[in-house]
Motif scaffolding. Structure first.
Motif, PDB file in Angstrom:
ATOM      1  N   GLY A 124       0.593  -1.253  -0.040  1.00 18.31           N
ATOM      2  CA  GLY A 124       0.007   0.039  -0.065  1.00 18.31           C
ATOM      3  C   GLY A 124       1.039   1.356  -0.038  1.00 18.31           C
ATOM      4  O   GLY A 124       1.961   1.250   0.587  1.00 18.31           O
ATOM      5  N   ASP A 125       0.315   2.362  -0.373  1.00 13.96           N
ATOM      6  CA  ASP A 125       0.982   3.587  -0.659  1.00 13.96           C
ATOM      7  C   ASP A 125       0.286   4.381   0.530  1.00 13.96           C
ATOM      8  O   ASP A 125      -1.089   4.923   0.654  1.00 13.96           O
ATOM      9  CB  ASP A 125       0.778   4.296  -1.932  1.00 13.96           C
ATOM     10  CG  ASP A 125       1.282   5.562  -1.949  1.00 13.96           C
ATOM     11  OD1 ASP A 125       0.855   6.653  -1.373  1.00 13.96           O
ATOM     12  OD2 ASP A 125       2.445   5.815  -2.452  1.00 13.96           O
ATOM     13  N   PRO A 126       0.924   4.989   1.604  1.00 12.40           N
ATOM     14  CA  PRO A 126       0.367   5.567   2.705  1.00 12.40           C
ATOM     15  C   PRO A 126      -0.376   6.920   2.183  1.00 12.40           C
ATOM     16  O   PRO A 126      -1.257   7.097   2.990  1.00 12.40           O
ATOM     17  CB  PRO A 126       1.620   5.981   3.716  1.00 12.40           C
ATOM     18  CG  PRO A 126       2.719   5.213   3.239  1.00 12.40           C
ATOM     19  CD  PRO A 126       2.702   4.645   1.916  1.00 12.40           C
ATOM     20  N   GLU A 127       0.205   7.790   1.349  1.00  9.42           N
ATOM     21  CA  GLU A 127      -0.574   8.971   1.027  1.00  9.42           C
ATOM     22  C   GLU A 127      -1.807   8.616   0.285  1.00  9.42           C
ATOM     23  O   GLU A 127      -2.779   9.207   0.473  1.00  9.42           O
ATOM     24  CB  GLU A 127       0.513   9.910  -0.019  1.00  9.42           C
ATOM     25  CG  GLU A 127      -0.342  11.080  -0.405  1.00  9.42           C
ATOM     26  CD  GLU A 127       0.602  11.928  -1.454  1.00  9.42           C
ATOM     27  OE1 GLU A 127      -0.128  13.058  -1.595  1.00  9.42           O
ATOM     28  OE2 GLU A 127       1.654  11.515  -1.813  1.00  9.42           O
ATOM     29  N   LEU A 128      -1.892   7.555  -0.441  1.00  9.65           N
ATOM     30  CA  LEU A 128      -3.069   6.973  -1.287  1.00  9.65           C
ATOM     31  C   LEU A 128      -4.043   6.561  -0.224  1.00  9.65           C
ATOM     32  O   LEU A 128      -5.426   6.801  -0.379  1.00  9.65           O
ATOM     33  CB  LEU A 128      -2.884   6.039  -2.508  1.00  9.65           C
ATOM     34  CG  LEU A 128      -3.919   5.676  -3.109  1.00  9.65           C
ATOM     35  CD1 LEU A 128      -4.635   6.831  -3.819  1.00  9.65           C
ATOM     36  CD2 LEU A 128      -3.402   4.254  -4.072  1.00  9.65           C
ATOM     37  N   ILE A 129      -3.790   5.817   0.584  1.00  7.97           N
ATOM     38  CA  ILE A 129      -4.444   5.300   1.827  1.00  7.97           C
ATOM     39  C   ILE A 129      -5.245   6.563   2.515  1.00  7.97           C
ATOM     40  O   ILE A 129      -6.446   6.488   2.835  1.00  7.97           O
ATOM     41  CB  ILE A 129      -3.798   4.522   2.801  1.00  7.97           C
ATOM     42  CG1 ILE A 129      -3.270   3.164   2.121  1.00  7.97           C
ATOM     43  CG2 ILE A 129      -4.610   4.131   3.972  1.00  7.97           C
ATOM     44  CD1 ILE A 129      -2.335   2.462   2.706  1.00  7.97           C
ATOM     45  N   TRP A 130      -4.435   7.501   2.894  1.00  5.39           N
ATOM     46  CA  TRP A 130      -4.974   8.530   3.670  1.00  5.39           C
ATOM     47  C   TRP A 130      -5.998   9.534   2.722  1.00  5.39           C
ATOM     48  O   TRP A 130      -7.008   9.814   3.240  1.00  5.39           O
ATOM     49  CB  TRP A 130      -3.848   9.564   4.188  1.00  5.39           C
ATOM     50  CG  TRP A 130      -4.293  11.084   4.680  1.00  5.39           C
ATOM     51  CD1 TRP A 130      -3.873  12.132   4.315  1.00  5.39           C
ATOM     52  CD2 TRP A 130      -5.117  11.059   5.694  1.00  5.39           C
ATOM     53  NE1 TRP A 130      -4.680  12.935   5.366  1.00  5.39           N
ATOM     54  CE2 TRP A 130      -5.382  12.319   6.043  1.00  5.39           C
ATOM     55  CE3 TRP A 130      -5.869   9.979   6.485  1.00  5.39           C
ATOM     56  CZ2 TRP A 130      -6.032  13.036   6.963  1.00  5.39           C
ATOM     57  CZ3 TRP A 130      -6.760  10.791   7.599  1.00  5.39           C
ATOM     58  CH2 TRP A 130      -6.871  11.864   7.819  1.00  5.39           C
ATOM     59  N   CYS A 131      -5.577   9.690   1.530  1.00  2.00           N
ATOM     60  CA  CYS A 131      -6.735  10.350   0.571  1.00  2.00           C
ATOM     61  C   CYS A 131      -7.761   9.408   0.198  1.00  2.00           C
ATOM     62  O   CYS A 131      -8.934  10.238   0.390  1.00  2.00           O
ATOM     63  CB  CYS A 131      -6.002  10.553  -0.982  1.00  2.00           C
ATOM     64  SG  CYS A 131      -4.551  11.758  -0.775  1.00  2.00           S
ATOM     65  N   LEU A 132      -7.813   8.179   0.424  1.00  4.82           N
ATOM     66  CA  LEU A 132      -9.120   7.660   0.298  1.00  4.82           C
ATOM     67  C   LEU A 132      -9.801   7.404   1.294  1.00  4.82           C
ATOM     68  O   LEU A 132     -10.895   7.414   1.461  1.00  4.82           O
ATOM     69  CB  LEU A 132      -8.428   5.988  -0.113  1.00  4.82           C
ATOM     70  CG  LEU A 132      -8.069   5.653  -1.595  1.00  4.82           C
ATOM     71  CD1 LEU A 132      -7.473   4.238  -1.825  1.00  4.82           C
ATOM     72  CD2 LEU A 132      -8.910   6.312  -2.522  1.00  4.82           C
ATOM     73  N   LYS A 133      -9.171   7.517   2.540  1.00  2.00           N
ATOM     74  CA  LYS A 133      -9.819   7.712   3.684  1.00  2.00           C
ATOM     75  C   LYS A 133     -10.512   8.847   3.752  1.00  2.00           C
ATOM     76  O   LYS A 133     -11.768   8.871   4.089  1.00  2.00           O
ATOM     77  CB  LYS A 133      -8.742   7.689   5.167  1.00  2.00           C
ATOM     78  CG  LYS A 133      -9.301   7.582   6.387  1.00  2.00           C
ATOM     79  CD  LYS A 133     -10.177   6.279   6.626  1.00  2.00           C
ATOM     80  CE  LYS A 133     -10.543   5.998   8.036  1.00  2.00           C
ATOM     81  NZ  LYS A 133     -11.167   4.747   8.307  1.00  2.00           N
ATOM     82  N   ILE A 134     -10.086  10.111   3.504  1.00  2.00           N
ATOM     83  CA  ILE A 134     -10.870  11.300   3.266  1.00  2.00           C
ATOM     84  C   ILE A 134     -12.042  11.141   2.468  1.00  2.00           C
ATOM     85  O   ILE A 134     -13.064  11.546   2.886  1.00  2.00           O
ATOM     86  CB  ILE A 134      -9.648  12.425   3.042  1.00  2.00           C
ATOM     87  CG1 ILE A 134      -8.605  12.751   4.100  1.00  2.00           C
ATOM     88  CG2 ILE A 134     -10.709  13.695   2.934  1.00  2.00           C
ATOM     89  CD1 ILE A 134      -7.552  13.692   3.780  1.00  2.00           C
ATOM     90  N   PHE A 135     -11.556  10.599   1.331  1.00  2.00           N
ATOM     91  CA  PHE A 135     -12.855  10.350   0.341  1.00  2.00           C
ATOM     92  C   PHE A 135     -13.858   9.486   1.246  1.00  2.00           C
ATOM     93  O   PHE A 135     -15.014   9.715   0.781  1.00  2.00           O
ATOM     94  CB  PHE A 135     -12.209   9.566  -0.942  1.00  2.00           C
ATOM     95  CG  PHE A 135     -12.996   9.257  -1.821  1.00  2.00           C
ATOM     96  CD1 PHE A 135     -14.035  10.213  -2.708  1.00  2.00           C
ATOM     97  CD2 PHE A 135     -13.476   7.903  -2.305  1.00  2.00           C
ATOM     98  CE1 PHE A 135     -14.804   9.842  -3.635  1.00  2.00           C
ATOM     99  CE2 PHE A 135     -14.354   7.607  -3.070  1.00  2.00           C
ATOM    100  CZ  PHE A 135     -15.227   8.541  -3.918  1.00  2.00           C
ATOM    101  N   SER A 136     -13.615   8.689   1.814  1.00  2.00           N
ATOM    102  CA  SER A 136     -14.727   7.753   2.248  1.00  2.00           C
ATOM    103  C   SER A 136     -15.499   8.727   3.253  1.00  2.00           C
ATOM    104  O   SER A 136     -16.803   8.465   3.291  1.00  2.00           O
ATOM    105  CB  SER A 136     -13.928   6.670   2.858  1.00  2.00           C
ATOM    106  OG  SER A 136     -14.953   5.797   3.689  1.00  2.00           O
TER     107      SER A 136
END
Length: 392
Positions: free
Chosen positions: A224-236
């Motif tokens: 996983g990519d930490p920055e992408l995970i965080w962006c997806l979390k905000i999107f969720s």
């Protein structure tokens, strides 16, 4: 603050007296004078190295802030001639609301920064127990929700700007993601239109940039990519907004799902599955949209209504005037389109490739189907069956 046991005892006692403090009564008419000094004086209690003290401080702030409106009423002294001397003093003291909120967020952000590192004493002590961390997240969300639901537009814009600026520079840490998503939930509930305008577009651009740099690698990377995970979390969290406000960004939302829904990394696909559930609930559920203390206009010039006079007052049951969001036809159509695109596609993949799929791919697909099913449950008609009589 140097005697934490004494401090927590005093604040616990004060928490049970908040209505008597904030409300105008003949028995204790000067209580409102102490509201701003009390709010400012407890801020040092937000301490990343003493989570129990922090929880109690948030509980006290929540108890007061749910009973008052965060509005600068100082101009009422010059526009109204019916104010008592105590009311004049209280109105003048409300000019400190912006200072209080600014300092509150400075301390919250400092606490988040501290807890996101391994240097926090509190993190080491509570590593085996997540209950305290969970409680802080709940209390923090409640405090910020109370403020933004009952503050002036000027103060809300200041809060929204502080949160969006912090999120733009924040480096993801799973330890405290609940604290930050709580902040997003609060401002999203108050003004989804403005929040989506500033945050969703920003997150979309960040996701596109990450995927364009290494799309194939990220899709198949189990780390996983930490920055992408965080962006997806905000999107969720953002797709929890009211359905009518999400329709405007339908193309962007579908684009993010198309590009990220097949990521194999467990945390990433679980977040995307939760995002799908949140989106479908937003598009199909009936829910209240107004949580204010009063239905009156709390903005200046305070000629017809003075917010401090509503502090701590009860509301008549027949005057609640609760407003609900009821999904319109466009929202339901969007939800049905989403199900047709993603749910049926996943079912087709499972049917055709179930023997060829890896365990990770199969689990990703089943997780997504599970969350989509929960999300669209309100749109599924009831199962008709014959009534059975029970006999002894």
């Amino acid at each position: 603050m140097t005697e934490p046991y004494r401090y927590t005892s005093l604040i616990t006692c004060l928490t049970s007296l908040t209505r008597q403090i904030v409300r105008q009564t003949s028995e204790f008419s000067q209580g409102q004078i102490f509201v701003l000094p009390l709010l400012l004086s407890v801020l040092p209690g937000i301490d990343a190295n003493d989570l129990k003290k922090t929880v109690i401080t948030f509980q006290f702030l929540n108890a007061i802030l749910m009973l008052i409106t965060c509005v600068d009423c100082s101009s009422a002294v010059n526009t109204r001639n019916d104010l008592s001397e105590i009311e004049k003093e209280v109105c003048l003291s409300t000019s400190k609301f912006e200072d209080f909120i600014s300092e509150l967020f400075n301390r919250i952000f400092h606490m988040i920064d501290t807890l996101s590192t391994e240097m926090s004493d509190a993190l080491i002590v509570t590593m085996n127990s997540k209950m305290e961390d969970h409680q802080i997240a709940l209390e923090l969300t409640s405090v910020i929700s109370c403020i933004v639901q009952q503050c002036s537009k000027r103060i809300f814009h200041m809060i929204r700007k502080k949160i969006t600026n912090f999120l733009a520079t924040y480096c993801y840490s799973p330890k405290i993601s609940k604290l930050l998503t709580g902040l997003i939930q609060a401002i999203l509930k108050r003004d989804p239109v403005e929040t989506l305008k500033y945050l969703l577009l920003q997150i979309y651009e960040r996701i596109e940039k990450i995927l364009n740099q290494s799309d194939i690698l990220i899709l198949n990377d189990d780390k996983g990519d930490p920055e992408l995970i965080w962006c997806l979390k905000i999107f969720s969290e953002l797709v929890c907004a009211r359905g009518d406000t999400l329709i405007i960004y339908k193309t962007i939302i579908l684009s993010i799902f198309h590009r990220c829904i097949h990521i194999i990394h467990k945390d990433s696909y679980e977040i995307m599955a939760q995002a799908a559930q949140n989106l479908l609930k937003s598009l199909s559920y009936v829910h209240p949209i107004d949580y204010r203390l009063t239905i009156e206009n709390i903005e200046e010039p305070f000629i017809d209504f003075l917010p401090i006079r509503a502090w701590g007052q009860h509301i008549e049951y027949d005057k609640l005037n609760v407003k609900f969001h009821i999904p319109n036809e466009d929202e339901v159509d969007f939800a049905c389109e989403f199900v047709e695109i993603f749910m049926y596609h996943e079912l087709k993949i499972l049917n055709e490739n179930r023997t060829k799929m890896s365990n990770d791919e199969r689990l990703r697909s089943l997780t997504l189907l599970h969350h989509i099913t929960i999300g669209c449950l309100r749109m599924v008609p009831r199962i008709e069956s014959e009534e059975k009589s029970l006999t002894k």
